[in-house]
Structures are given as structure tokens and as C-alpha cells.
Design a protein around this motif. Sequence first.
Motif, PDB file in Angstrom:
ATOM      1  N   ALA A 131      -4.986   3.268   3.873  1.00  0.00           N
ATOM      2  CA  ALA A 131      -4.632   2.142   3.006  1.00  0.00           C
ATOM      3  C   ALA A 131      -3.769   1.140   3.768  1.00  0.00           C
ATOM      4  CB  ALA A 131      -3.900   2.648   1.764  1.00  0.00           C
ATOM      5  N   ASP A 167      -3.313  -7.051  -8.408  1.00  0.00           N
ATOM      6  CA  ASP A 167      -3.896  -6.071  -7.486  1.00  0.00           C
ATOM      7  C   ASP A 167      -3.004  -4.862  -7.281  1.00  0.00           C
ATOM      8  OD1 ASP A 167      -6.357  -7.291  -6.959  1.00  0.00           O
ATOM      9  OD2 ASP A 167      -5.476  -8.647  -5.480  1.00  0.00           O
ATOM     10  N   ASN A 195      -5.368  -3.912  -0.323  1.00  0.00           N
ATOM     11  CA  ASN A 195      -5.340  -5.051  -1.234  1.00  0.00           C
ATOM     12  C   ASN A 195      -5.417  -6.351  -0.440  1.00  0.00           C
ATOM     13  OD1 ASN A 195      -5.244  -3.550  -3.542  1.00  0.00           O
ATOM     14  ND2 ASN A 195      -3.098  -3.968  -4.020  1.00  0.00           N
ATOM     15  N   ALA A 202      -4.671  -1.111  -7.466  1.00  0.00           N
ATOM     16  CA  ALA A 202      -4.562  -0.080  -6.436  1.00  0.00           C
ATOM     17  C   ALA A 202      -3.921   1.193  -6.972  1.00  0.00           C
ATOM     18  CB  ALA A 202      -3.763  -0.608  -5.241  1.00  0.00           C
ATOM     19  N   THR A 241      -9.111  -3.996  -5.032  1.00  0.00           N
ATOM     20  CA  THR A 241      -8.874  -3.486  -3.691  1.00  0.00           C
ATOM     21  C   THR A 241     -10.121  -3.681  -2.831  1.00  0.00           C
ATOM     22  OG1 THR A 241      -7.299  -1.873  -4.569  1.00  0.00           O
ATOM     23  CG2 THR A 241      -8.191  -1.433  -2.387  1.00  0.00           C
ATOM     24  N   MET A 264       0.825  -1.209   0.000  1.00  0.00           N
ATOM     25  CA  MET A 264       0.000   0.000   0.000  1.00  0.00           C
ATOM     26  C   MET A 264       0.866   1.269   0.000  1.00  0.00           C
ATOM     27  SD  MET A 264      -3.273  -0.736  -0.176  1.00  0.00           S
ATOM     28  CE  MET A 264      -2.572  -1.602  -1.573  1.00  0.00           C
TER      29      MET A 264
END
Length: 491
Positions: A357, A466, A450, A470, A383, A266
Motif C-alpha cells: 500500500a 478516499d 490512494n 481504503a 483506491t 496508507m
Amino acid sequence: MSNRYAERFLSFVNDSPTPFHAVHSSVRLLAEAGFTEIKERDPWSSVVQPGGKYYLTRNGSSIVAFAIGKAWRPGGPIAMIGAHTDSPCLRIKPVSKKQADGFLQVGVETYGGGLWHTWFDRDLSIAGRAMVRTGDGNITSKLIKSDRPILRIPTLAIHLDRQETFSFNKESQLFPIAGLVAAELNKRPCPSDAPKDSNTPFQPLKVITERHHPVVVEEIAKAAGEGLKPEDVVDFEALLYDTQKSVIGGINNELIFSARLDNLMMSFCSVIGLLEAVKPKEDEDDPSISLISLFDHEEIGSLTTQGADSNLLPSVIRRLSVLLCRQGSQSSKESPWSMDDSTAYEQTLSTSFLVSADMAHAVHPNYAAKYESDHRPELNKGTVIKVNANARYATNSPGIVLLQEVARLADDRKGVPLQLFVVRNDSSCGGTIGPMLSAALGVRTLDLGNPQLSMHSIRETGGAHDVEHAVKLFRSFFVHYPEVHKRIIVD
């Protein structure tokens, strides 16, 4: 979908075994994109301007970066993403020198809530920062990272202890071995044989080679820079990390096998999302600030100088608000207070939004019953928005609506997928920086991350696609927030 973003993430995480390295890796990406470093200790009035891009660090382990829209005015909105740079690990104790039964051992302390059994039988090394005395007498901070495996925590053979479940004492059975006492004695004279110098200056603490094995200090000095000697190392903060590199895996290269997915994935996506949003923000009509804040110490509660529960983010926002008020008043030749900068901070907070996040839980095929039946996020399906009725996450309906709009507009309106997660009623729920920041700032906040497996293991699993999901979501959030937030009306 290609793995272009995933490959870039691998480089980031492999270069970042500690929060200090994660910030250094982020600084490198920001500097390459033209961001200017500023310092908390300095005045900003002559540097920070609308249309500019800046970053600052605190303790070398937390970082705030932001791009100011050319049309931003005091009281205007800030689109923020908050993440964290730390992960559960083993940290070397202040006095780590141990030996037993012919082995050199290193005393370590558990940091955060790790799955500590996964640290056994791994090829470990040390990384962090050292405080080093330079030739001019000053003491400066140096990053350290030893690339070779020098430590290992061996398990006990099954023949000697046939446990149904693997259990151990974290204080007495989690110490790594660094080598053999005999081999070390052959390298250097016994300390009792070393000549005594009556002119040695008083030392408030034992010298560092008495608190730690000399071979460990030598490794740290070598990692800190060419030409440095053990006696140049005044102190250090070091942790253990797995030397096995993060890789793309899975039969179709759709997975990531890596340490520190929580939460460097993240952090990386936040940085890249900001960088990719910067060019559109150069538009003359952009009224917002795009900001990321990557904090240390989330895994231990955030209540530190560089944690999310500090004044780091509030002070940055407050300085931007007041600073630009006064710049505006000076440019219009009005009195410094005629633009009412006394309320600019509060106005900005009321029009801003924070995305917290932090990685989320993907459904585990061997433990599916542990998940709420209608909320089972899957790898590479996008996400995850995290929801909790007891406010362990800060998400609410207006935030979900906003993020859906952002996701729909992402990737040139092709969109990116989202998922939802809640824990079972009979399960505990983890926490994030979202609730503490939303309460401290009064800013609308949403928690997401994620999906991943094996959270807090030394080796975690995530979805390769992913990463791209994101990055595109965060880019869209920064680019489209100024228009989207006006259409979601909640007082």
C-alpha cells in the motif's frame, strides 16, 4: 459520504512529523484497541497465542502488528498489508552549525527524492528523536517535536535573479536560517570567553553544542522532556517539517491538503483497517492471521535494518509458524517435530497474500498529457491498483481478481470503488516495497494506493473520501481473505 475517517487521519498525520512519531501514533491506536506489545529479543512461546493481538517495533520507526485467528494453524494463511512511515524531507547533518553574513544557519541533508523547491519560504521546525542521558546514567530515546516555527529557507528576490525556471544548488542554497548571529551573541557569552575546565573528560567527538548551534540543542532538550538540559542530550536524529497543519479543503470539503500523504495515509488506513477487522476475527472459526507491517526507509531503497528489504517481516512470519507448531504439538502431547514444522513457514507463505500500500498518482488537470489516456485515476473515486509490465509493481491478474472480490464484499457488501493505473511508455515509473517483498517471500502481492496530487511536495493534495474507501477495503481484505483466496486457484 462523511469526513469522519479523514478527520481522524488529520489527527494522525499532524501528530506524526517523523517515522518515529508515526510509529508512536500507531502504537497508541493499537494499545487502545487491546494489542499487546512484544519484543523481538524475547521468547514468544508464553505470550503469543491464537486469538491474541500483538505488535512489535524495530528502531522505533518500523512496526509490525497482527491479530491471530482462534482457528489458525501452522501453514495457514496470513493476510498482510505493507506500507511505509517515511517521506522525503530535510535531515539535520551530524555537524550542522553554520553561519554566514550575520545569519545562524543549519546544515541539512536531503532524504529521498523530494520536490525541494517546495521547501522554500515555509515555516519549518524540527522533530525526531534524541538520545538523552538520564539521572541513573543510562541513555534513552526520547521523541522530540518543536511546535513553533524556528527555521526558514528564504528564496532570492526576483529582482536579483530573474530565472525562467527556479533552480538552486542543494548543497549551498538549501540551508535554512535559524536567526541572527547578533541576537544569539546577546543571549550567551562568546565561546572564547567561557571558562576552561582542565578536568573535562575526554570526548571522542566534539561536544554537541560545538557541532550544532546551542540554541538548536536547547530547543531539542526542551522538546525531549521537562527538566532536561542541553548537556543531557548525547545525540539526536532530527528532520525538518512544515508547521502548517493538515486540513480538510476544497469548496465542498472534499480534499485534504497535507504533508506526508505519501505514505502516512496508507499507514493510517492499514492500522484502522486492521483494528476494524479485529472484532470479526474473534470468531472461533477464523483460520487466518491479519498483519500489517509499516516500514521505514522506503524512500531511500529499503535496504536497512528497519526497511522492507530487511529480515523484519520474514522473521516475524517464521517465528509465528514455528512457535504455533510447537504449541500445537505440546497441547496434543506429541513430539515437538511430529507436526512437521520444518515446512510450516513455506506453507504459510504459499497460502498468504500481501497488499503493498503506497500512494498513487491522481490525474493532474494542468498536466493531463503526462498520463496514459485510459488510466487516469481521480480523487475520491477509490483506491488505485497499480500495474507495470516491467514489474516495478508486483500486481498480476490473480491479485486483481482477488482485490475485486474483496472490494465487492466491503462495507457490508455495498462495495467500494477501485481504479487502475499504468504509466505511459515514455515515462519513468516509481517503485514500491511490493516487488522486493514478493521476491524475497514468494508471496502473492498486489500494489495499490490512494490517488494524490503533488507527490513528494512538502504540501500534497488527496481526496477526503478516499480515506474511508481504503479503510473499508482493508477491513474487507482482512475479514474475507480466508474465504476468498480459496476460490482463486493459481499454482
